[in-house]
Enzyme design. Structure first.
Site, mmCIF file in Angstrom:
data_model
loop_
_atom_site.group_PDB
_atom_site.id
_atom_site.type_symbol
_atom_site.label_atom_id
_atom_site.label_comp_id
_atom_site.label_asym_id
_atom_site.label_seq_id
_atom_site.Cartn_x
_atom_site.Cartn_y
_atom_site.Cartn_z
ATOM 1 N N LYS A 52 0.863 -1.175 0.000
ATOM 2 C CA LYS A 52 0.000 0.000 0.000
ATOM 3 C C LYS A 52 0.902 1.229 0.000
ATOM 4 O O LYS A 52 1.724 1.408 0.889
ATOM 5 C CB LYS A 52 -0.893 0.006 1.257
ATOM 6 N N ASP A 78 -2.458 10.238 3.828
ATOM 7 C CA ASP A 78 -3.863 9.854 4.014
ATOM 8 C C ASP A 78 -4.569 10.886 4.895
ATOM 9 O O ASP A 78 -4.473 10.840 6.115
ATOM 10 C CB ASP A 78 -3.931 8.454 4.653
ATOM 11 N N LYS A 94 -9.932 12.804 8.493
ATOM 12 C CA LYS A 94 -9.399 12.404 9.798
ATOM 13 C C LYS A 94 -9.355 13.608 10.733
ATOM 14 O O LYS A 94 -9.162 14.733 10.248
ATOM 15 C CB LYS A 94 -7.969 11.880 9.621
ATOM 16 N N ASP A 102 1.726 6.200 5.509
ATOM 17 C CA ASP A 102 0.736 5.306 4.925
ATOM 18 C C ASP A 102 1.225 4.631 3.632
ATOM 19 O O ASP A 102 0.476 3.903 2.983
ATOM 20 C CB ASP A 102 -0.575 6.069 4.684
ATOM 21 N N ASP A 131 -12.035 7.103 4.120
ATOM 22 C CA ASP A 131 -10.803 6.862 4.874
ATOM 23 C C ASP A 131 -10.421 5.381 4.852
ATOM 24 O O ASP A 131 -9.344 5.008 5.295
ATOM 25 C CB ASP A 131 -10.983 7.361 6.318
ATOM 26 N N GLU A 180 -9.406 3.766 2.400
ATOM 27 C CA GLU A 180 -8.934 3.894 1.018
ATOM 28 C C GLU A 180 -7.896 2.845 0.641
ATOM 29 O O GLU A 180 -7.764 2.485 -0.529
ATOM 30 C CB GLU A 180 -8.348 5.297 0.797
ATOM 31 N N ARG A 208 -7.690 -0.338 1.103
ATOM 32 C CA ARG A 208 -8.232 -1.567 0.510
ATOM 33 C C ARG A 208 -8.709 -1.315 -0.924
ATOM 34 O O ARG A 208 -8.673 -2.223 -1.750
ATOM 35 C CB ARG A 208 -9.344 -2.132 1.400
#
Ligand code: BES
Ligand code: MN
Ligand code: ZN
Length: 498
Positions: free
Chosen positions: A267, A272, A279, A290, A349, A351, A353
């Site tokens: 990933k 993020d 967030k 991230d 959020d 995201e 996956r």
């Protein structure tokens, strides 16, 4: 033999040497490893003899215990051509393993690197296995590097020269290469998100690929669209920075395996913000981390190539920035993933996956024998296992066991979580095939893994949720804060087999 991954490569400054004459070479600092219960007969004994018995006196009097990671600095002891001797504890000899040596060497190194040092010598022991030497060398080279890329006054100062005494040259070289891998991942994670964004991240991968001879293919947005990677693209749409997918291939000459023996997927969300499911400000500060899974994938294949391991491996990283621009994807949107699966977005959020859905589908098409992915996927995994332990999720127990065994050998903490089949219902959607969150927050790490599972088909797959260990919030004796470089050594260890 050593190959530079990047301009920060340290492997060239590390060498092996026999201990000369009375045992010690000239260096600014000498690091001596000491087990509990006295100097014994190895390296510590050698140093003790050179120091006219000073070390054994300190050990007998209990001033130095040899307890794990205890560090003691001695100023220019007589008989040793060094300004400083640092004694670092290894704990009980019977329990000595790769993890202890990696962390002990890193602890000593981190302390010594608090000031600029011309040369530092480490005294190895003939009784160590070559795997132990390798990881001690790696730990020492990781410990001297900090996260202060942009500080005028450095907290860590990489040594001008590192000399490993009485250690086999080849093991020292391999350890230095492994350290370069871990430090590459850490540097990428520590780069601020205004400097490292999808395009520049892909460029870092290209530089690495060129230096190690790994093949690289980079998909820009046009290609991503042509390949129907609309789930990945949706996440990147709220950002001014264009998304990328990087595919790396290492196939050593003479390897007969037409298909990759395994694939490493990462990933690579370079920042993020959460998107419109924004967030809270406090949870955003560390979100440059991230892309840690992507960094681990790139660094692992770089290391596998530099070590010339006889295995055919690929790595793939989805690189996007999750932002809130006017074209940002929304809650309620339905995305058609590359596989054809439709996904209703319940939370922008979640995201990671969505990015991995398409990357996994691309990788599935390359027909690897097995897939391992690393992702800072869920806060829920941190709730479950804490900051230091990565979660393992799998559709294939033997493959999961291999990943777990490799991690355990390296001393990287992992724990398998259940892929409880009833939780499949939690990602069902009323309007699309699936939705991108479970019902409520409980079991969030598992429902995330359940989502990923939908995209790997029958291929043995293990997902490593590194949301906890990827980023060190509080420094430890053996590491500064910031990117940890976690899973790089474990992934290399998988490639080494056994
Ligand atoms: N990148 C985060 C997960 C994360 C949290 C990584 C803490 C490192 C430290 C991920 O994209 C995320 O935001 N996950 C959400 C999922 C939720 C909306 C279902 C989470 O964990 O809250
Ligand atoms: Mn997120
Ligand atoms: Zn994320």
């Amino acid at each position: 033999m050593s190959i530079e991954f990047s301009n920060q490569s340290l492997s060239k400054s590390i060498s092996a040497a026999p201990s000369t004459g009375r045992g010690i070479v000239e260096a600014e600092v000498l690091v001596v490893f000491l087990t509990e219960g006295g100097v014994g007969s190895g390296g510590a004994k050698l140093a003790d003899t050179a120091m006219n018995g000073l070390l054994s006196k300190l050990a007998t009097s209990g001033e130095i215990t040899g307890k794990r990671y205890e560090c003691t600095t001695l100023l220019s002891p007589p008989g040793v051509p060094c300004q400083v001797v640092v004694v670092v504890g290894l704990g009980l000899r019977e329990l000595l393993n790769v993890e202890t040596l990696y962390k002990a060497a890193a602890t000593a190194s981190r302390m010594v690197a608090a000031r600029p040092r011309g040369s530092v010598a480490f005294l190895a022991e003939a009784s160590w296995t070559s795997a132990q030497v390798e990881q001690a060398v790696a730990g020492a080279a990781v410990g001297m590097v900090g996260q202060d890329l942009y500080r005028a006054e450095k907290k860590r100062n990489p040594f001008g020269k590192t000399i490993w005494l009485d250690a086999p040259m080849d093991a020292v070289q391999r350890g230095a290469i492994i350290a370069d891998g871990v430090n590459l991942a850490r540097r990428l994670v520590n780069m601020p998100p205004d400097v490292l964004y999808p395009e520049s991240f892909a460029e870092e991968a290209r530089v690495m690929a060129e230096r190690t001879g790994v093949e690289i293919e980079t998909w820009d947005e046009k290609k991503l669209l042509a390949e129907r990677c609309r789930s990945l693209l949706a996440v990147g749409r709220g950002s001014a920075k264009a998304s990328r997918l990087v595919i790396l291939r290492y196939k050593p000459a003479g390897n007969r395996s037409p298909q990759p023996e395994f694939a490493i997927v990462g990933k690579g969300v370079t920042f993020d913000s959460g998107g419109l499911s924004l967030k809270p400000a406090d949870s955003m500060l560390s979100m440059k981390c991230d892309m840690s899974g992507g960094a681990a994938a790139i660094a692992a294949i770089a290391t596998i190539a530099a070590l010339r391991l006889p295995i055919h491996v690929i790595a793939a990283v989805g690189m996007v920035e999750n932002m809130t621009g006017s074209d940002a994807y929304r809650v309620g949107d339905v995305l058609i993933a590359r596989s054809g699966t439709t996904i209703e977005v319940h939370n922008t959020d979640a995201e990671g996956r969505l990015v991995l859905a398409d990357v996994l589908d691309v990788v599935k098409g390359l027909k690897p024998d097995a897939i391992v992915d690393a992702a800072t996927l869920t806060g829920a995994c941190v709730v479950a296992l804490g900051n230091d332990v990565a979660g393992l999720f799998s559709n294939n127990q033997p493959w999961c066991d291999r990943v777990a065994a490799a991690a355990r050998r390296m001393g990287e903490a992992v724990w398998q979580m259940p892929m409880y089949s009833d939780y499949d219902d939690q990602i069902k959607s009323d309007v699309a095939d699936i939705k991108n969150v479970g019902d409520g927050r409980w079991g969030g790490a598992i429902t995330a893994a359940k989502f990923l599972e939908r995209f790997v088909g029958e291929i043995p797959w293990t997902h490593v949720d590194i949301a906890g260990p990827a980023f060190v919030e509080k420094p430890k004796p053996w590491t500064d804060g910031g990117g940890s470089g976690c899973m790089v050594r474990s992934f290399v260890e998988i490639a080494r087999g056994s």
